[in-house]
Scaffold this motif. Structure first.
Motif, PDB file in Angstrom:
ATOM      1  N   ASP A   1       0.843  -1.196   0.000  1.00 27.92           N
ATOM      2  CA  ASP A   1       0.000   0.000   0.000  1.00 27.92           C
ATOM      3  C   ASP A   1       0.882   1.253   0.000  1.00 27.92           C
ATOM      4  O   ASP A   1       1.827   1.363   0.790  1.00 27.92           O
ATOM      5  N   LEU A   2       0.568   2.210  -0.864  1.00 23.27           N
ATOM      6  CA  LEU A   2       1.407   3.406  -1.029  1.00 23.27           C
ATOM      7  C   LEU A   2       0.809   4.654  -0.394  1.00 23.27           C
ATOM      8  O   LEU A   2       1.318   5.766  -0.602  1.00 23.27           O
ATOM      9  N   THR A   3      -0.236   4.504   0.394  1.00 24.95           N
ATOM     10  CA  THR A   3      -0.925   5.665   0.970  1.00 24.95           C
ATOM     11  C   THR A   3       0.004   6.524   1.822  1.00 24.95           C
ATOM     12  O   THR A   3      -0.003   7.751   1.735  1.00 24.95           O
ATOM     13  N   LYS A   4       0.844   5.888   2.633  1.00 24.94           N
ATOM     14  CA  LYS A   4       1.668   6.627   3.581  1.00 24.94           C
ATOM     15  C   LYS A   4       2.723   7.476   2.871  1.00 24.94           C
ATOM     16  O   LYS A   4       2.915   8.650   3.207  1.00 24.94           O
ATOM     17  N   ILE A   5       3.413   6.906   1.877  1.00 24.68           N
ATOM     18  CA  ILE A   5       4.455   7.672   1.194  1.00 24.68           C
ATOM     19  C   ILE A   5       3.843   8.790   0.357  1.00 24.68           C
ATOM     20  O   ILE A   5       4.388   9.901   0.296  1.00 24.68           O
ATOM     21  N   THR A   6       2.695   8.559  -0.266  1.00 26.29           N
ATOM     22  CA  THR A   6       2.083   9.617  -1.066  1.00 26.29           C
ATOM     23  C   THR A   6       1.567  10.748  -0.188  1.00 26.29           C
ATOM     24  O   THR A   6       1.535  11.906  -0.617  1.00 26.29           O
ATOM     25  N   ALA A   7       1.201  10.445   1.056  1.00 27.53           N
ATOM     26  CA  ALA A   7       0.729  11.488   1.975  1.00 27.53           C
ATOM     27  C   ALA A   7       1.832  12.465   2.333  1.00 27.53           C
ATOM     28  O   ALA A   7       1.550  13.589   2.774  1.00 27.53           O
ATOM     29  N   THR A   8       3.099  12.086   2.146  1.00 29.87           N
ATOM     30  CA  THR A   8       4.216  12.998   2.411  1.00 29.87           C
ATOM     31  C   THR A   8       4.488  13.932   1.235  1.00 29.87           C
ATOM     32  O   THR A   8       5.346  14.810   1.324  1.00 29.87           O
ATOM     33  N   GLY A   9       3.773  13.723   0.126  1.00 27.99           N
ATOM     34  CA  GLY A   9       3.983  14.547  -1.051  1.00 27.99           C
ATOM     35  C   GLY A   9       4.790  13.875  -2.137  1.00 27.99           C
ATOM     36  O   GLY A   9       5.041  14.470  -3.190  1.00 27.99           O
ATOM     37  N   PHE A  10       5.182  12.630  -1.933  1.00 29.73           N
ATOM     38  CA  PHE A  10       5.942  11.909  -2.955  1.00 29.73           C
ATOM     39  C   PHE A  10       4.984  11.216  -3.917  1.00 29.73           C
ATOM     40  O   PHE A  10       4.007  10.597  -3.498  1.00 29.73           O
ATOM     41  N   VAL A  11       5.281  11.312  -5.204  1.00 34.75           N
ATOM     42  CA  VAL A  11       4.452  10.677  -6.228  1.00 34.75           C
ATOM     43  C   VAL A  11       5.261   9.557  -6.879  1.00 34.75           C
ATOM     44  O   VAL A  11       6.187   9.829  -7.668  1.00 34.75           O
ATOM     45  N   PRO A  12       4.968   8.284  -6.570  1.00 37.28           N
ATOM     46  CA  PRO A  12       5.714   7.190  -7.186  1.00 37.28           C
ATOM     47  C   PRO A  12       5.493   7.171  -8.695  1.00 37.28           C
ATOM     48  O   PRO A  12       4.420   7.511  -9.199  1.00 37.28           O
ATOM     49  N   GLY A  13       6.507   6.755  -9.434  1.00 38.19           N
ATOM     50  CA  GLY A  13       6.392   6.677 -10.882  1.00 38.19           C
ATOM     51  C   GLY A  13       5.400   5.606 -11.309  1.00 38.19           C
ATOM     52  O   GLY A  13       5.241   4.571 -10.646  1.00 38.19           O
ATOM     53  N   ASP A  14       4.713   5.839 -12.404  1.00 39.11           N
ATOM     54  CA  ASP A  14       3.754   4.866 -12.938  1.00 39.11           C
ATOM     55  C   ASP A  14       4.503   3.666 -13.503  1.00 39.11           C
ATOM     56  O   ASP A  14       5.465   3.817 -14.270  1.00 39.11           O
TER      57      ASP A  14
END
Length: 479
Positions: A447-460
């Motif tokens: 689950d990527l919810t936590k890292i995206t909440a910091t403002g980081f956008v993982p690559g597609d």
């Protein structure tokens, strides 16, 4: 004598010098005198003060008005306050960077304190007799440390001292300090990347570059499994350790020799790094794996899911996570299905497609690819954004799929018929193996919810796979 302002609310005020923060302190007084909490970790860190971990408390008593000391920049952070009396404080940024030479001044009495980050020059002039100047520091004084000094009368800084410097007592040493033009800027604390020769190590090198304060160590340079790790570097000079070193031979870890090597590299050495980090106030970045889970969850694994590793590799990685988490300042980046520079699944499938080989590929393991430059970017983001310490899942984003699905994507993107790839179960794939085989988690979706909440956008993941195969800005890195 100045009057102390009583009962101010605790508050933090930034200054033009990055990291230099003035704090108002509540002082409670009555006919007997006054009381204040001069340093209160929980309340002050809640206001944004770095949890800087003081280890030494110093007091300078000054019996005369006009006593002037500085300007000194030490390689540690300081919490400056006044126990009795009043000072005029002057701070000059002597760190490398765009704010080098910036000046801030303020009067400090017992109701005020200031956090002075490493490399910011500190000085003061007493405005009352019997002034007790006190400060906490987060490192022990050392004659071997590198210091920077600035002349109190420097014309560029142009500090407006309340009492002219010609009328006050200044030490001969302080009078001899250089002007700003001759000051060697204070370099940042070093960053050490361990495992620099691996895929992720190479991706980190490409992302972080070759600044003088960033150091890369391969296993030949620094073997984390040796017993002298604690003395291998002058650790007080380091601010960050990124541990990209690991034992990743998943199947070989099931052998007696591999088991010992995996435990040493993935667990015991991490415990040593965590102790080093805590002792020297270092941020430890550690790389985790989906193998810490058994893959039986119905959905994506969150960072706080219970460990349940199936094999030796997963067990050692889980133990390493537990060890890394004992460091007060830690980021654990948990990832899966890593693709970077070097031999990997994607390159193998592309090679098979070109050579006319039709592979059978496992279809019951589900997850997402993670390109190493995404991991390097996530690590850089966590550090620069000063995200809360803890564990963060880091993979590429997009739909989860099986290894067989990814193989078909590779064939298609390489201009070949994806129908040439056929499905096989994990059990079928390893049937008849003559060497030890590690059990694999069937569900590796994180689950990527936590890292995206910091403002980081993982690559597609789809865009990343296409770019990787096209060799567009080819991805560099490893497990």
């Amino acid at each position: 004598m100045g009057e102390i302002e009583f009962s101010k609310p605790l508050a933090a005020t930034p200054t033009p010098i990055p990291g230099l923060v003035v704090f108002d302190l509540p002082v409670h007084g009555d006919s007997r005198g006054w009381f204040k909490e001069n340093w209160q970790r929980e309340k002050m860190t809640a206001l944004g003060l770095p949890d800087f971990g003081p280890v030494q408390n110093n007091i300078s008593f000054n019996d005369a008005i006009g006593t002037t000391r500085g300007i000194h920049a030490e390689p540690w952070d300081k919490w400056v306050s006044v126990a009795t009396g009043r000072i005029f404080g002057a701070w000059v940024d002597l760190r490398e960077g765009p704010t080098f030479g910036a000046v801030f001044t303020a009067e400090i009495d017992p109701s005020t304190a200031i956090f002075v980050p490493r490399g910011v020059g500190n000085s003061y002039q007493t405005l009352e007799a019997d002034t007790a100047y006190t400060y906490l520091a987060n490192d022990h004084w050392s004659p071997d440390a590198e210091y920077a000094f600035l002349n109190l009368a420097d014309e560029t800084a142009a500090i407006d001292w309340p009492i002219p410097l010609t009328e006050v007592e200044i030490s001969a040493k302080d009078k001899a300090h250089p002007g700003l033009a001759d000051v060697t800027p204070v370099a940042p604390r070093k960053t050490l990347v361990l495992g620099a020769g691996g895929q992720l190590g190479r991706a980190l090198h490409a992302t972080l570059g070759d600044a003088a304060h960033i150091e890369y160590a391969t296993r030949a340079d620094l073997d984390v499994t040796t017993g002298d790790l604690a003395t291998a570097r002058r650790w007080r000079d380091y601010g960050t350790i990124i541990n990209a070193a690991a034992y990743t031979a998943v199947d070989t870890a099931e052998t007696p020799e591999g088991r010992a090597a995996a435990w040493q590299a993935n667990a015991a050495s991490v415990a040593t790094l965590a102790r080093i980090a805590d002792e020297h106030g270092i941020t430890l970045v550690h790389i985790s794996s989906d193998y810490v889970f058994d893959g039986t969850a119905d959905g994506a694994y969150t960072e706080d899911a219970a460990f349940s590793p199936l094999g030796v590799y997963g067990q050692t990685k889980a133990a390493g996570d537990i060890a890394a988490a004992t460091a007060a300042r830690h980021y654990i980046t948990r990832t899966s299905w890593v693709i970077g520079e070097g031999n990997n699944f994607v390159r193998t499938m592309a090679s098979l497609a070109e050579r006319g080989i039709d592979p059978k590929v496992v279809s019951d393991q589900i997850g997402r690819l993670t390109f190493t430059d995404d991991i390097a970017a996530a690590i850089t983001h966590l550090l620069t954004a000063r995200a809360p310490y803890g564990t963060y899942n880091v993979t590429s984003s997009g739909r989860a799929r099986s290894w067989a699905d990814i193989a078909r994507d590779v064939f298609r993107l390489a201009g070949h018929d994806p129908a040439r790839v056929s499905d096989v179960t994990t059990v079928e794939y390893f049937a008849g193996a003559t060497t030890p085989v590690a059990p694999r988690p069937l569900n590796s979706v994180l689950d990527l919810t936590k890292i995206t909440a910091t403002g980081f956008v993982p690559g597609d993941v789809d865009a990343g796979l296409a770019a990787y195969l096209a060799g567009s800005g080819e991805r560099s890195g490893a497990e």
